[in-house]
Design a protein around this motif. Structure first.
Motif, short mmCIF file in Angstrom:
data_model
loop_
_atom_site.label_atom_id
_atom_site.label_comp_id
_atom_site.label_asym_id
_atom_site.label_seq_id
_atom_site.Cartn_x
_atom_site.Cartn_y
_atom_site.Cartn_z
N ALA A 1 54.31 41.85 21.38
CA ALA A 1 55.33 41.36 22.30
C ALA A 1 56.32 42.49 22.56
O ALA A 1 56.82 43.12 21.62
CB ALA A 1 56.06 40.16 21.71
N PRO B 1 65.44 39.11 20.49
CA PRO B 1 64.46 38.90 19.43
C PRO B 1 64.09 37.44 19.16
O PRO B 1 62.92 37.15 18.90
CB PRO B 1 65.14 39.52 18.20
N MET C 1 61.88 36.14 21.96
CA MET C 1 60.63 36.88 21.89
C MET C 1 59.75 36.32 20.78
O MET C 1 58.54 36.14 20.96
CB MET C 1 60.91 38.38 21.65
N ILE C 2 60.36 36.03 19.62
CA ILE C 2 59.61 35.49 18.49
C ILE C 2 59.11 34.09 18.80
O ILE C 2 57.95 33.75 18.51
CB ILE C 2 60.48 35.49 17.22
N LEU D 1 56.20 34.45 20.98
CA LEU D 1 55.10 35.10 20.27
C LEU D 1 54.40 34.12 19.33
O LEU D 1 53.16 34.13 19.21
CB LEU D 1 55.63 36.30 19.49
N CYS E 1 56.40 42.15 17.08
CA CYS E 1 57.47 41.94 18.05
C CYS E 1 58.25 43.24 18.14
O CYS E 1 58.95 43.63 17.19
CB CYS E 1 58.38 40.79 17.60
N THR F 1 59.82 34.11 11.14
CA THR F 1 58.50 34.71 10.92
C THR F 1 58.05 34.63 9.46
O THR F 1 56.96 35.11 9.13
CB THR F 1 58.48 36.18 11.36
N LEU G 1 58.35 42.28 12.68
CA LEU G 1 59.34 42.81 13.61
C LEU G 1 59.28 44.34 13.57
O LEU G 1 59.23 44.94 12.50
CB LEU G 1 60.75 42.35 13.24
#
Length: 204
Positions: A22, A55, A58-59, A62, A81, A102, A109
């Motif tokens: 990502a 972030p 995005m997570i 993802l 990510c 996560t 990350l």
């Protein structure tokens, strides 16, 4: 490629490990760079959906993409990510939230501080000079790649220097740790964790 026999004499082929990445928003710099890794036939690089730049979102995106693609650690799949810290103090809190999300997931990350171009500079230098802006990073990068512009593919120009970049990235990380800094903190300027992706790839 490993071939497995199934019932009724059907033959199936075990697929290659997938590396799901990502990247931030519509920025093509990272995608152009990582897409070159598909030259290797031992794994597949694919990019996650979504155009988020923070972030946490995005997570979230993802995680959904990871499930939709049915990727799993047992097959060697992994998700990354990749984002910049961007001198944004709000990102420190977002990084901690993203890390929490996560936990127990096959996602890592990958931060570059302040921006992805630090990874490019590490191919040439292990300077610990702190940057005051992303523009300053690009100005330094142009000392090595004079015609550099955002959203351009410089992979082939850098590839033969990758081992040097990995070594320099790890040295700078140790430098920050030696000063008592938390590597997950945005105060670790400059730094880039992109080397972790290549450490994984080298094991495949």
């Amino acid at each position: 490629m490993e071939i497995k026999l199934k019932s009724r004499n059907r033959v199936t082929r075990k697929r290659k490990p997938v590396i799901l990445i990502a990247t931030e928003g519509k920025n093509m710099t990272e995608k152009l760079y990582f897409n070159n890794l598909n030259r290797n036939k031992n794994y597949s690089i694919v990019f996650a959906k979504g155009n988020y730049t923070d972030p946490v979102n995005m997570i979230n995106s993802l995680i959904k993409d990871l499930k939709d693609r049915e990727l799993n650690k047992k097959n060697g799949d992994i998700a990354y990510c990749v984002f910049d810290t961007d001198f944004d103090v709000h990102k420190q809190r977002e990084i901690l939230i993203a890390q929490k999300k996560t936990e127990n997931l096959n996602i890592e990350l990958i931060k570059s501080n302040p921006c992805f171009e630090v990874w490019f500079i590490l191919h040439f230098s292990n300077s610990t000079k702190q940057y005051k802006s992303n523009e300053e990073v690009i100005k330094d990068l142009k000392k090595y790649i004079p015609k550099y512009k955002k959203n351009t593919d410089v992979f082939l120009y850098l590839d033969d220097k990758r081992k040097n970049a990995i070594k320099n990235a790890k040295m700078i990380e140790k430098y920050h740790v030696g000063l008592g800094r938390n590597i997950n903190n945005i105060e670790c300027n400059p730094s880039s964790e992109v080397y972790k992706i290549f450490d994984k790839i080298d094991k495949i």
